[in-house]
Design a protein around this motif. Structure first.
Motif, PDB file in Angstrom:
ATOM      1  N   TRP A  39     -17.453  -7.213  -1.290  1.00 49.81           N
ATOM      2  CA  TRP A  39     -16.416  -8.257  -1.400  1.00 49.81           C
ATOM      3  C   TRP A  39     -16.462  -8.975  -2.747  1.00 49.81           C
ATOM      4  N   GLN A  40     -17.648  -9.124  -3.318  1.00 50.14           N
ATOM      5  CA  GLN A  40     -17.736  -9.827  -4.609  1.00 50.14           C
ATOM      6  C   GLN A  40     -17.189  -8.977  -5.747  1.00 50.14           C
ATOM      7  N   ARG A  41     -17.446  -7.675  -5.691  1.00 49.64           N
ATOM      8  CA  ARG A  41     -16.850  -6.764  -6.683  1.00 49.64           C
ATOM      9  C   ARG A  41     -15.328  -6.880  -6.633  1.00 49.64           C
ATOM     10  N   ASP A  42     -14.780  -6.887  -5.420  1.00 47.57           N
ATOM     11  CA  ASP A  42     -13.327  -6.914  -5.262  1.00 47.57           C
ATOM     12  C   ASP A  42     -12.745  -8.235  -5.774  1.00 47.57           C
ATOM     13  N   ASP A  64     -18.004   3.524  10.395  1.00 45.96           N
ATOM     14  CA  ASP A  64     -19.063   3.826   9.421  1.00 45.96           C
ATOM     15  C   ASP A  64     -19.283   2.710   8.414  1.00 45.96           C
ATOM     16  N   HIS A  65     -18.473   1.650   8.487  1.00 48.86           N
ATOM     17  CA  HIS A  65     -18.712   0.495   7.616  1.00 48.86           C
ATOM     18  C   HIS A  65     -18.047  -0.713   8.249  1.00 48.86           C
ATOM     19  N   VAL A  66     -18.389  -1.887   7.729  1.00 48.54           N
ATOM     20  CA  VAL A  66     -17.795  -3.128   8.232  1.00 48.54           C
ATOM     21  C   VAL A  66     -16.746  -3.601   7.231  1.00 48.54           C
ATOM     22  N   THR A  67     -15.586  -3.964   7.739  1.00 43.77           N
ATOM     23  CA  THR A  67     -14.524  -4.455   6.876  1.00 43.77           C
ATOM     24  C   THR A  67     -14.897  -5.805   6.263  1.00 43.77           C
ATOM     25  N   ALA A  68     -14.415  -6.045   5.052  1.00 44.30           N
ATOM     26  CA  ALA A  68     -14.618  -7.337   4.388  1.00 44.30           C
ATOM     27  C   ALA A  68     -13.461  -8.296   4.667  1.00 44.30           C
ATOM     28  N   ALA A  69     -12.584  -7.947   5.604  1.00 46.80           N
ATOM     29  CA  ALA A  69     -11.362  -8.726   5.833  1.00 46.80           C
ATOM     30  C   ALA A  69     -11.645 -10.208   6.067  1.00 46.80           C
ATOM     31  N   LEU A  70     -12.554 -10.499   6.989  1.00 51.92           N
ATOM     32  CA  LEU A  70     -12.818 -11.900   7.340  1.00 51.92           C
ATOM     33  C   LEU A  70     -13.489 -12.643   6.190  1.00 51.92           C
ATOM     34  N   ARG A  71     -14.425 -11.975   5.535  1.00 50.04           N
ATOM     35  CA  ARG A  71     -15.114 -12.606   4.407  1.00 50.04           C
ATOM     36  C   ARG A  71     -14.110 -12.953   3.295  1.00 50.04           C
ATOM     37  N   LEU A  72     -13.209 -12.033   3.001  1.00 49.85           N
ATOM     38  CA  LEU A  72     -12.215 -12.267   1.952  1.00 49.85           C
ATOM     39  C   LEU A  72     -11.225 -13.354   2.354  1.00 49.85           C
ATOM     40  N   LYS A  73     -10.903 -13.403   3.639  1.00 48.48           N
ATOM     41  CA  LYS A  73     -10.022 -14.479   4.118  1.00 48.48           C
ATOM     42  C   LYS A  73     -10.686 -15.843   3.914  1.00 48.48           C
ATOM     43  N   GLU A  75     -12.858 -16.616   1.691  1.00 48.59           N
ATOM     44  CA  GLU A  75     -12.980 -16.917   0.261  1.00 48.59           C
ATOM     45  C   GLU A  75     -11.638 -17.233  -0.389  1.00 48.59           C
ATOM     46  N   THR A  76     -10.566 -16.560   0.072  1.00 50.60           N
ATOM     47  CA  THR A  76      -9.294 -16.623  -0.659  1.00 50.60           C
ATOM     48  C   THR A  76      -8.108 -17.108   0.162  1.00 50.60           C
ATOM     49  N   GLY A  77      -8.270 -17.172   1.484  1.00 54.89           N
ATOM     50  CA  GLY A  77      -7.127 -17.514   2.323  1.00 54.89           C
ATOM     51  C   GLY A  77      -6.201 -16.342   2.589  1.00 54.89           C
ATOM     52  N   SER A  78      -6.644 -15.128   2.256  1.00 53.89           N
ATOM     53  CA  SER A  78      -5.807 -13.940   2.472  1.00 53.89           C
ATOM     54  C   SER A  78      -5.581 -13.710   3.963  1.00 53.89           C
ATOM     55  N   GLN A  79      -4.496 -13.021   4.284  1.00 53.42           N
ATOM     56  CA  GLN A  79      -4.164 -12.726   5.677  1.00 53.42           C
ATOM     57  C   GLN A  79      -4.699 -11.359   6.074  1.00 53.42           C
ATOM     58  N   ILE A  80      -5.186 -11.261   7.301  1.00 54.74           N
ATOM     59  CA  ILE A  80      -5.755 -10.021   7.823  1.00 54.74           C
ATOM     60  C   ILE A  80      -4.659  -9.240   8.536  1.00 54.74           C
ATOM     61  N   ALA A  81      -4.388  -8.037   8.043  1.00 52.80           N
ATOM     62  CA  ALA A  81      -3.347  -7.191   8.633  1.00 52.80           C
ATOM     63  C   ALA A  81      -3.990  -5.941   9.226  1.00 52.80           C
ATOM     64  N   ILE A 246     -24.459 -10.987  -0.622  1.00 56.43           N
ATOM     65  CA  ILE A 246     -25.038 -12.161  -1.257  1.00 56.43           C
ATOM     66  C   ILE A 246     -24.237 -13.353  -0.750  1.00 56.43           C
ATOM     67  N   THR A 247     -24.920 -14.432  -0.385  1.00 54.39           N
ATOM     68  CA  THR A 247     -24.192 -15.499   0.270  1.00 54.39           C
ATOM     69  C   THR A 247     -23.507 -16.459  -0.697  1.00 54.39           C
ATOM     70  N   ASP A 248     -23.921 -16.449  -1.969  1.00 49.65           N
ATOM     71  CA  ASP A 248     -23.258 -17.347  -2.926  1.00 49.65           C
ATOM     72  C   ASP A 248     -21.857 -16.848  -3.249  1.00 49.65           C
ATOM     73  N   SER A 249     -20.909 -17.742  -3.233  1.00 48.76           N
ATOM     74  CA  SER A 249     -19.529 -17.355  -3.507  1.00 48.76           C
ATOM     75  C   SER A 249     -19.286 -17.204  -5.004  1.00 48.76           C
TER      76      SER A 249
END
Length: 252
Positions: A39-42, A64-73, A75-81, A246-249
């Motif tokens: 998520w930080q790279r993105d 096979d992986h966990v989505t970053a949708a909630l984490r990005l929301k 951090e940024t207020g993005s909507q999860i679709a 990493i937990t730091d934003s």
């Protein structure tokens, strides 16, 4: 006329491709299949491009992986679709075929492509189609878990994807051999499972005889992804890398 901003990003643990689509006019962006540890790279890339994240889109509930949708929301207020079929309570926008998602000048047409999972969507954006795990380069996703069904996948690929224009670029959800892009014409001709004159019966037999191992992360990934990316607490040490973040934003 302004072009769509496009980036293809790779996550090596699960060999997942994440796609960034941006609209220069509105300054908005969306991410298809973002992966939690990345998520930080993105976010760094979005900042570098001067874009604001408007949406995250997941093609399906990943095993096979966990989505970053909630984490990005967060951090940024993005909507999860996500797919309307999956009816996840954490979804902001329920995606269904026939209802385009418009973000500035970028238009996404969801294509209902079940078979790998029962709620799977591919995303058509102009001359590109993001096929998730329904169609891979020279392959396809497995059909033996998560209400997967080989017959459904055969029809999804043949009727929804192989009917797209031949020069439509195919961007898969994964590749394990460092291939990045194909096109519909190529997959129709040489996909060893679904191309050529392969019959439904042949495809069902191929999928039934893959003898694949039980996915090592599925029991943690699926519940995590049904919550749009809440990583289960009790993940064994050898699987921690799938969730490590990493937990730091970046935003400070």
């Amino acid at each position: 006329e302004k072009m769509m901003i496009f980036r293809q990003l790779f996550e090596p643990i699960s060999s997942t491709y994440t796609y960034l689509l941006g609209c220069e006019q509105s300054g908005q962006a969306l991410l298809i299949d973002p992966v939690l540890p990345m998520w930080q790279r993105d976010l760094a890339l979005l900042n570098e491009l001067g874009l604001t994240l408007a949406y995250t889109l997941d093609t399906h509930i990943h095993a096979d992986h966990v989505t970053a949708a909630l984490r990005l929301k967060r951090e940024t207020g993005s909507q999860i679709a996500c797919s309307a079929v999956d009816a996840l309570p954490c979804t902001d926008v329920a995606l269904r075929e026939g209802v385009p998602l418009q973000m500035g000048s970028v238009c996404i047409d969801p294509l209902f492509t079940p078979g790998h999972t029962d709620g799977h969507l591919a995303f058509l954006a102009g001359e590109r189609v993001f096929t998730g795990d329904a169609l891979l380069i020279d392959g396809c996703g497995r059909t033996d878990f998560q209400n997967g069904n080989a017959q459904d996948l055969f029809h999804s690929v043949r009727e929804k994807l192989f009917t797209l224009p031949d020069d439509t670029l195919v961007y898969p959800g994964h590749d394990y051999h460092e291939r990045r892009v194909s096109n519909i014409a190529q997959e129709k001709i040489r996909n060893p499972r679904l191309g050529g004159d392969k019959s439904l019966a042949e495809f069902i037999e191929i999928m039934a005889n893959l003898n694949l191992a039980y996915p090592k992360f599925i029991d943690y990934a699926v519940p995590s992804n049904r919550a749009c990316g809440v990583c289960a607490q009790e993940i064994p040490e050898d699987l921690q890398q799938y969730c490590d973040q990493i937990t730091d934003s970046v935003q400070g």
